[in-house]
Motif scaffolding. Structure first.
Motif, PDB file in Angstrom:
ATOM      1  N   UNK A 204       0.844  -1.200   0.000  1.00 28.40           N
ATOM      2  CA  UNK A 204       0.000   0.000   0.000  1.00 28.40           C
ATOM      3  C   UNK A 204       0.874   1.243   0.000  1.00 28.40           C
ATOM      4  N   UNK A 205       1.816   1.285  -0.950  1.00 23.43           N
ATOM      5  CA  UNK A 205       2.697   2.446  -0.948  1.00 23.43           C
ATOM      6  C   UNK A 205       1.947   3.699  -1.339  1.00 23.43           C
ATOM      7  N   UNK A 206       0.967   3.535  -2.168  1.00 22.23           N
ATOM      8  CA  UNK A 206       0.292   4.721  -2.687  1.00 22.23           C
ATOM      9  C   UNK A 206      -1.198   4.526  -2.498  1.00 22.23           C
ATOM     10  N   UNK A 207      -1.729   5.045  -1.438  1.00 17.34           N
ATOM     11  CA  UNK A 207      -3.136   4.837  -1.148  1.00 17.34           C
ATOM     12  C   UNK A 207      -3.770   6.144  -0.758  1.00 17.34           C
ATOM     13  N   UNK A 208      -4.247   6.891  -1.702  1.00 14.68           N
ATOM     14  CA  UNK A 208      -4.890   8.152  -1.330  1.00 14.68           C
ATOM     15  C   UNK A 208      -6.296   7.957  -0.771  1.00 14.68           C
ATOM     16  N   UNK A 214      -7.193   1.038   5.442  1.00 12.51           N
ATOM     17  CA  UNK A 214      -6.056   1.093   4.542  1.00 12.51           C
ATOM     18  C   UNK A 214      -5.135   2.257   4.889  1.00 12.51           C
ATOM     19  N   UNK A 215      -5.727   3.335   5.325  1.00 17.10           N
ATOM     20  CA  UNK A 215      -4.929   4.537   5.539  1.00 17.10           C
ATOM     21  C   UNK A 215      -3.790   4.314   6.538  1.00 17.10           C
ATOM     22  N   UNK A 218      -1.023   2.614   4.717  1.00 15.48           N
ATOM     23  CA  UNK A 218      -0.303   3.496   3.814  1.00 15.48           C
ATOM     24  C   UNK A 218       0.586   4.445   4.593  1.00 15.48           C
ATOM     25  N   UNK A 219       0.126   4.879   5.766  1.00 15.19           N
ATOM     26  CA  UNK A 219       0.913   5.829   6.548  1.00 15.19           C
ATOM     27  C   UNK A 219       2.192   5.197   7.066  1.00 15.19           C
TER      28      UNK A 219
ATOM     29  N   UNK B 204       4.047  10.434  -1.052  1.00 11.21           N
ATOM     30  CA  UNK B 204       2.862  11.213  -1.366  1.00 11.21           C
ATOM     31  C   UNK B 204       3.094  12.677  -1.000  1.00 11.21           C
ATOM     32  N   UNK B 206       1.594  14.584   0.618  1.00  7.91           N
ATOM     33  CA  UNK B 206       0.471  14.807   1.513  1.00  7.91           C
ATOM     34  C   UNK B 206       0.639  16.107   2.282  1.00  7.91           C
TER      35      UNK B 206
END
Lengths: 228, 210, 123
Positions: A204-208, A214-215, A218-219, B204, B206
Motif C-alpha cells: 500500500x505504498x500509494x493509497x490516497x 487502509x490509511x 499506507x501511513x 505522497x 500529503x
C-alpha cells in the motif's frame, strides 16, 4: 414461502417432496451404520438448516443421498468453505469464597475455548426430481494441522474444481480427491488467502483512499510529522 | 534558422522547416497514425475496447483498428482490465515480446491501481508497477469514447517526440532497457512485487495537500 | 556503334534486381536509423500467449496430430455441403437425396475406419 415457514427444519427448499431434515437424518443413520450426523439449525430467514457429517462416513452418506429412489440428489451445485476461528464463550458463575476469614459471594467469569475448525459446505439438488437443496457439511478436526475431510468428487464429479478451490483458498485437504492442486493461486503460493487470519502482502505504498483500514497501512510507508 | 526570421516568414505565408524537423514530423506522423494494438483483454474493460473497435465508435478512424494477435506485430498494449498477480508475469512477458517502439495504455481503474479489487490478495495494484505506462484512462469501465480520447492523447505524445538529442524516446536510446524484468511467483507475493525502476514509490505529497 | 543484341537483357536484369533490392535496402537503412533492433532472451523466446515457453518451436509434432487434422478437415468440408443440402431439402429429388446419402456414407465409413484404427485416441 408458507410451506417453508410451516416446517422450520425441512430441507429449506420450496418443494414438498423432500423429507424433513430429522427424517433424513434418521434414515441416513439407519442406512450408514456408525455415521455421526447432526443437524446444524439455521434460524435465519431462508431456514436452510444443514446436516453435519463426520468425514469418515461422508462418502457413504453422499452415495446414499445420490442413489436413494426418493432423494436422487444428483447435482452438487456448490461447494464452499468456512473458516471458524477459536470461539470463546463467557459464563458468569456465582461462587462463595472465603476472603480474609469472611464468606463472600463472588461473581466469576469463566472463558470456554472451543477450538476452531474449517468447514466444507455442499449444496445438493436433484435435477431428476426437482427438489433441493439439501446442505451437507463436513468439519475438520482443527484448522492448523489436521485439516482433512473426505472428498465427495467420486460421488459428484462437479465437486472436483470447487474442492480444489476450497483447498486452494482454505487449505482443506480432501482425501480421495483425484487431482488436488491449487486452482486459482499459483502453485508456489504458500498461504491460504480466505482464512480469517491471512495477512495480505503490504503493498500500500500509494493509497490516497480515506479507507479507515487502509490509511494506517499506507501511513506506515509514509511517516509524516505529527501523524505517525 | 533564426526563429525570429522563421516567425516573420510564416506571417507572410512562407513556411520554413529543416530537414530534421521534416523527418521528425514524418516519422512521428507515420507512427501515430498506425498504432496497432495487441489483441488481448483481461476483464470487462476489454468489452469496451471491443466496442470501440466496432462500427459505432470505429477506432479505425484513428488508425488503430488492426488488432494484432501476436505481440511481434503490435505497437500498443491496451491493458484492459484487472491484472491479477497470476496474470502479471504473462502481461510483462507479452510486453517484452513486442518490438520497439511500443506504448502502454492502462485502461480502467483496475489496470491503473487495482480498482475495486485493490484490497484483494490476488490483484496487482496497477500495471505501472511493472510496465512504463504512457496513458492512464480512468473509469470502471471507461466508455469507448474515453479509450478513443486516450488514444488521441497517446498520438499527441508520439507527435511531440524528438528523434535526436537527449529527449529522444526509449527505443532510440542505446542504453535504455529493452526488456523489463518479469516477476516470478513467490511464496506469498510476486517476486519482486514491483519494478523499482518503473515504480519508484514516490512519497505522497500529503504535506503539500494540507 | 552497334549495340549488343542481348544488352537489353542485362539492363532488364539490373532493373529487376534493383527493384527487389532497393526497397529492402531502404527498409534496412530505415531500421538502422529509426528502429534499431533490440533483441533479448525474452523477446526472442517462443510466443506462447505470455506463458513461459515450454520447448523449441521446431519440435516435432506427433504424427497423430496430422491424421486428426485431416479427419477434422473432411468433416469441415462435409458441413459446407450439408448446409445447402438441408436448406434445399424440401425441393430435392429422390436421386439427389440418395446421392447425398452416398456421399455421407463414404465419409462415415472413413470415420468408422479411422475409429477402428484408433486414430481418435490421443496417446
Amino acid at each position: 414461502m408458507s410451506a417453508c415457514a410451516s416446517s422450520p427444519t425441512s430441507g429449506g427448499g420450496a418443494s414438498g417432496s423432500l423429507p424433513s431434515l430429522e427424517a433424513l437424518r434418521d434414515r441416513l443413520l439407519e442406512a450408514v451404520p456408525g455415521a455421526q450426523i447432526q443437524i446444524q439449525p439455521n434460524p435465519a430467514v431462508p431456514e436452510q438448516s444443514s446436516l453435519v457429517v463426520d468425514p469418515a462416513h461422508a462418502v457413504a452418506v453422499a452415495r446414499y443421498l445420490r442413489d436413494a429412489e426418493d432423494l436422487r440428489l444428483d447435482y452438487c451445485s456448490n461447494v464452499t468453505g468456512v473458516d471458524w476461528l477459536d470461539a470463546f464463550t463467557e459464563e458468569t458463575v456465582t461462587r462463595t469464597r472465603v476472603v480474609e476469614g469472611r464468606e463472600v459471594t463472588v461473581e466469576e467469569t469463566i472463558r470456554h475455548r472451543r477450538p476452531g475448525y474449517l468447514e466444507v459446505v455442499y449444496h445438493l439438488y436433484s435435477m431428476s426430481l426437482r427438489h433441493g437443496p439439501v446442505i451437507l457439511r463436513q468439519r475438520t478436526r482443527n484448522r492448523v494441522d489436521d485439516t482433512r475431510v473426505a472428498s465427495l468428487t467420486p460421488v459428484w464429479r462437479s465437486a472436483e474444481f470447487q474442492e480444489r478451490e476450497v483447498y486452494d483458498l482454505f487449505g482443506v485437504q480432501f482425501e480421495g480427491h483425484p487431482d488436488l492442486r491449487r486452482i486459482l493461486m499459483w502453485d508456489e503460493f504458500a498461504d491460504h488467502p480466505m482464512r480469517k487470519d491471512y495477512v495480505e502482502p503490504d503493498d500500500y505504498e500509494y493509497e490516497p483512499t480515506p479507507n479507515a483500514e487502509i490509511l494506517p497501512k499506507a501511513r506506515r510507508h509514509y511517516p509524516l510529522e505529527g501523524t505517525a | 534558422m533564426d526563429p525570429g526570421l522563421q516567425n516573420e516568414l510564416s506571417k507572410r505565408g512562407i513556411f520554413t522547416t529543416t530537414w530534421q524537423e521534416l523527418l521528425r514530423f514524418g516519422y512521428n506522423w507515420g507512427r501515430k497514425n498506425s498504432l496497432w494494438p495487441l489483441n488481448f483483454g483481461l476483464a470487462c474493460c476489454a468489452i469496451e475496447m471491443i466496442a470501440a473497435s466496432m462500427a459505432r465508435f470505429d477506432i479505425a478512424r484513428f488508425g488503430a483498428e488492426v488488432f494484432r494477435p501476436s505481440p511481434r506485430q503490435a505497437d500498443l498494449m491496451i491493458v484492459a482490465g484487472t491484472v491479477t498477480k497470476k496474470m502479471a508475469p504473462l502481461v510483462v512477458r507479452l510486453y517484452n515480446q513486442m518490438p520497439e517502439p511500443k506504448y502502454v495504455i492502462a485502461m480502467g481503474a483496475c489496470a491503473i491501481s487495482g480498482g475495486p479489487f485493490k484490497q484483494g490478495y490476488n490483484v496487482l495494484k496497477g500495471i505501472d508497477r511493472f510496465l512504463p505506462v504512457d496513458v492512464h484512462i480512468p473509469g470502471c469501465p471507461p466508455r469507448p469514447e474515453a479509450l478513443l480520447h486516450g488514444l488521441i492523447t497517446l498520438q499527441k505524445l508520439i507527435e511531440a517526440q524528438e528523434i535526436h538529442g537527449p529527449n529522444k524516446p526509449r527505443h532510440l536510446q542505446e542504453t535504455a532497457p529493452n526488456e523489463y524484468p518479469i516477476p516470478r511467483y513467490g511464496r506469498f507475493d510476486l517476486d519482486p512485487p514491483k519494478n523499482p525502476e518503473v515504480w519508484p514509490g514516490r512519497p505522497l505529497p500529503r504535506g503539500e495537500n494540507k | 556503334m552497334q549495340e549488343h543484341p542481348y544488352l537489353f537483357l542485362a539492363v532488364l536484369a539490373a532493373a529487376g534486381v534493383a527493384f527487389c533490392v532497393g526497397p529492402l535496402a531502404l527498409a534496412r537503412l530505415w531500421t538502422m536509423l529509426f528502429s534499431p533492433a533490440r533483441p533479448g532472451p525474452v523477446k526472442n523466446a517462443t510466443y506462447e500467449c505470455g506463458l513461459e515457453p515450454q520447448s523449441d518451436p521446431w519440435r516435432r509434432f506427433h504424427a497423430g496430430y496430422y491424421v486428426y487434422a485431416i479427419i477434422f478437415l473432411v468433416f469441415d468440408v462435409e458441413a459446407v455441403f450439408l448446409l445447402p443440402f438441408a436448406v434445399a431439402f424440401g425441393g430435392l429429388s429422390v436421386g439427389a437425396f440418395l446421392a447425398m446419402m452416398g456421399f455421407l456414407l463414404l465419409l462415415v465409413e472413413g470415420l468408422v475406419w479411422a475409429w477402428r484404427k484408433g486414430v481418435l485416441q490421443w496417446r
